[in-house]
Scaffold this motif. Structure first.
Motif, short mmCIF file in Angstrom:
data_model
loop_
_atom_site.label_atom_id
_atom_site.label_comp_id
_atom_site.label_asym_id
_atom_site.label_seq_id
_atom_site.Cartn_x
_atom_site.Cartn_y
_atom_site.Cartn_z
N ALA A 1 0.83 -1.21 0.00
CA ALA A 1 0.00 0.00 0.00
C ALA A 1 0.86 1.26 0.00
CB ALA A 1 -0.93 -0.01 1.21
N ALA A 2 1.96 1.23 0.76
CA ALA A 2 2.86 2.39 0.81
C ALA A 2 3.52 2.63 -0.55
CB ALA A 2 3.92 2.18 1.89
N LEU A 3 3.92 1.54 -1.21
CA LEU A 3 4.53 1.66 -2.54
C LEU A 3 3.52 2.22 -3.54
CD1 LEU A 3 6.87 1.17 -4.51
CD2 LEU A 3 6.07 -1.21 -4.75
N ASN A 4 2.30 1.73 -3.47
CA ASN A 4 1.25 2.21 -4.37
C ASN A 4 1.01 3.71 -4.18
OD1 ASN A 4 -0.92 1.27 -6.31
ND2 ASN A 4 -2.17 2.33 -4.80
N GLN A 5 0.96 4.13 -2.91
CA GLN A 5 0.74 5.55 -2.61
C GLN A 5 1.90 6.41 -3.11
OE1 GLN A 5 -2.12 6.91 -1.08
NE2 GLN A 5 -1.15 8.75 -1.90
N ILE B 1 20.49 -0.23 -13.02
CA ILE B 1 19.56 -0.28 -11.89
C ILE B 1 19.24 -1.73 -11.54
CG2 ILE B 1 17.17 0.21 -11.18
CD1 ILE B 1 17.39 2.87 -12.69
N GLN B 2 19.03 -2.54 -12.57
CA GLN B 2 18.73 -3.95 -12.32
C GLN B 2 19.90 -4.69 -11.69
OE1 GLN B 2 17.66 -4.91 -16.37
NE2 GLN B 2 15.47 -4.93 -15.91
N ILE C 1 12.68 -4.57 -5.12
CA ILE C 1 11.75 -3.77 -5.92
C ILE C 1 11.69 -2.34 -5.40
CG2 ILE C 1 9.31 -3.48 -6.51
CD1 ILE C 1 9.17 -6.59 -6.60
N GLU C 2 11.62 -2.19 -4.09
CA GLU C 2 11.57 -0.84 -3.51
C GLU C 2 12.82 -0.04 -3.86
OE1 GLU C 2 8.82 -1.72 0.47
OE2 GLU C 2 10.99 -2.07 0.51
N ALA C 3 13.99 -0.70 -3.78
CA ALA C 3 15.24 -0.02 -4.14
C ALA C 3 15.27 0.35 -5.62
CB ALA C 3 16.44 -0.90 -3.78
N GLY C 4 14.78 -0.57 -6.46
CA GLY C 4 14.73 -0.30 -7.89
C GLY C 4 13.79 0.85 -8.22
N VAL C 5 12.65 0.88 -7.55
CA VAL C 5 11.68 1.96 -7.78
C VAL C 5 12.29 3.31 -7.40
CG1 VAL C 5 9.52 2.96 -6.93
CG2 VAL C 5 9.60 0.56 -7.62
N GLU C 6 12.97 3.37 -6.27
CA GLU C 6 13.60 4.63 -5.86
C GLU C 6 14.59 5.12 -6.91
OE1 GLU C 6 13.02 6.66 -3.49
OE2 GLU C 6 11.57 5.49 -2.36
N ALA C 7 15.37 4.20 -7.46
CA ALA C 7 16.35 4.57 -8.50
C ALA C 7 15.65 5.04 -9.78
CB ALA C 7 17.28 3.39 -8.80
N VAL C 8 14.56 4.38 -10.14
CA VAL C 8 13.81 4.77 -11.33
C VAL C 8 13.20 6.16 -11.14
CG1 VAL C 8 11.74 4.28 -12.69
CG2 VAL C 8 13.32 2.43 -12.14
N LEU C 9 12.59 6.39 -9.99
CA LEU C 9 11.96 7.70 -9.73
C LEU C 9 13.00 8.81 -9.76
CD1 LEU C 9 9.34 6.95 -6.90
CD2 LEU C 9 9.12 6.73 -9.38
#
Length: 291
Positions: free
Chosen positions: A65-69, A149-150, A167-175
Motif C-alpha cells: 500500500a505504501a509503494l502504491n501511494q 539499476i537492475q 523492488i523498492e530499491a529499484g523503484v527509488e532509483a527509477v523515480l
C-alpha cells in the motif's frame, strides 16, 4: 482539379496523385497496423487497477500500500506513470520484451503525447525482471541506466531472497532518474480526473455550495415560521423567538456537521490511489535481466 489532386495525396492508396497497385496499398495498411495487432496477440493480463500489483505475495500488505501511494503521489507531482507488476511466472507464449512492449500500449501507461511511462516487471519463480521505458523517458532512463539499476541496485536484494526490498530499491532509483526529465504534474492522477475530481465523484466546491444552499433555505424557512407564529400568539413572541433561534442554531450545527463530514468524505475520495492509463502509446526501450 487542384482540390482533387490534394485529396488524392492524403489517401494511403495513392502517391503523388497516382493510384498505387492494390497489393501495394494493402501492404501499406498491413504494416501500419502491425504493432497494434501484435500487441493485441500477446497474452497480456488485464490492465492493473493499482500502481503496484503483487500476484506473487512478495509484499506484506502495508508495504504494498505504501509503494502504491508513493507511485500515485509521483504521478501527481510529475505526470510520469510508473507501474510495478510482480507475478510468479511470465505468461506462456510470450517473452519479457514482447510483454513489456505490449503492456505499455494496451495498458496506456504514461500520458498521451508524452509516453512518459515505466513498467517494472518481476517474475519470482522465473527469476527474471524487465524495465520497460516509454519513449518520453528514454533520455533520462536509457537502456544502459535501466540495466545498471537492475544489476547494481536490485539484484543484490533479489539474490538473497528479499524481493520486496529489491523492488523498492529499484523503484527509488527509477523515480530519481525519470524525475530529471522535467515533466510537471497537475496535482492529480488520471484516475482522479480533471479539476480534482475523483473517479465517480464530484468537485469539492460544488458539494460545499449545495450543502450551504440547503442550510440557507432551512434557516430562512425557520425564521419565517417563527415570525408568523409570533404574530398569531401575542405575548409569547420572546419564548417562540428563543425557541426558533435555538431550533435554527441546532439545525445549523447539525447541518454544519453534515457538511463537514460530506466535505471530508469527498476530500478523501479525491486522493484516490487507483491507477488509470493516461494514453501512453509506446515503449522506447528498456532492459531485461535475471538473477
Amino acid at each position: 482539379m487542384i482540390l482533387g489532386r490534394v485529396f488524392s495525396l492524403t489517401s494511403p492508396s495513392v502517391v503523388f496523385g497516382r493510384p498505387l497497385p492494390a497489393w501495394l496499398a494493402l501492404a501499406f495498411l498491413a504494416t501500419s497496423q502491425a504493432p497494434r495487432a501484435h500487441a493485441a496477440q500477446v497474452p497480456l493480463p488485464p490492465r492493473p487497477t493499482q500502481y503496484a500489483t503483487d500476484r506473487a505475495q512478495a509484499f506484506p500488505p502495508a508495504r504494498l500500500a505504501a509503494l502504491n501511494q508513493k507511485l500515485a503521489d509521483f504521478e501527481r507531482a510529475t505526470s510520469n506513470q510508473v507501474l510495478v507488476y510482480v507475478d510468479r511466472s511470465l505468461p506462456p507464449g510470450t517473452s519479457l520484451e514482447e510483454m513489456g512492449s505490449a503492456a505499455v500500449r494496451v495498458w496506456g501507461v504514461g500520458q498521451k503525447g508524452k509516453s512518459n511511462g515505466v513498467i517494472l516487471f518481476v517474475f519470482t519463480d522465473d527469476h527474471t525482471l524487465r524495465l520497460e521505458v516509454g519513449y518520453g523517458l528514454e533520455g533520462v532512463l536509457p537502456d544502459a541506466r535501466a540495466r545498471q539499476i537492475q544489476s547494481d541496485v536490485m539484484k543484490p536484494f533479489l539474490k538473497r531472497g528479499d524481493t520486496a526490498g529489491g523492488i523498492e530499491a529499484g523503484v527509488e532509483a527509477v523515480l530519481a532518474a525519470v524525475r530529471g526529465e522535467g515533466f510537471q504534474g497537475a496535482g492529480r492522477t488520471v484516475a482522479e480526473g480533471p479539476r480534482g475530481r475523483a473517479s465517480g465523484g464530484y468537485p469539492v466546491p460544488l458539494v460545499v455550495l449545495v450543502v450551504a444552499g440547503v442550510f440557507i433555505i432551512l434557516v430562512i424557512a425557520l425564521i419565517l415560521w417563527a415570525v408568523k407564529r409570533a404574530s398569531r400568539t401575542e405575548g409569547a413572541s420572546s419564548p417562540s423567538h428563543a425557541s426558533s433561534a435555538s431550533s435554527a442554531s441546532s439545525s445549523w450545527d447539525s447541518s454544519s456537521s453534515s457538511s463537514s463530514a460530506s466535505s471530508s468524505s469527498d476530500s478523501s475520495s479525491s486522493s484516490s490511489s487507483d491507477f488509470s492509463g493516461g494514453g501512453g502509446d509506446g515503449g522506447g526501450g528498456g532492459s531485461s535481466d535475471s538473477w
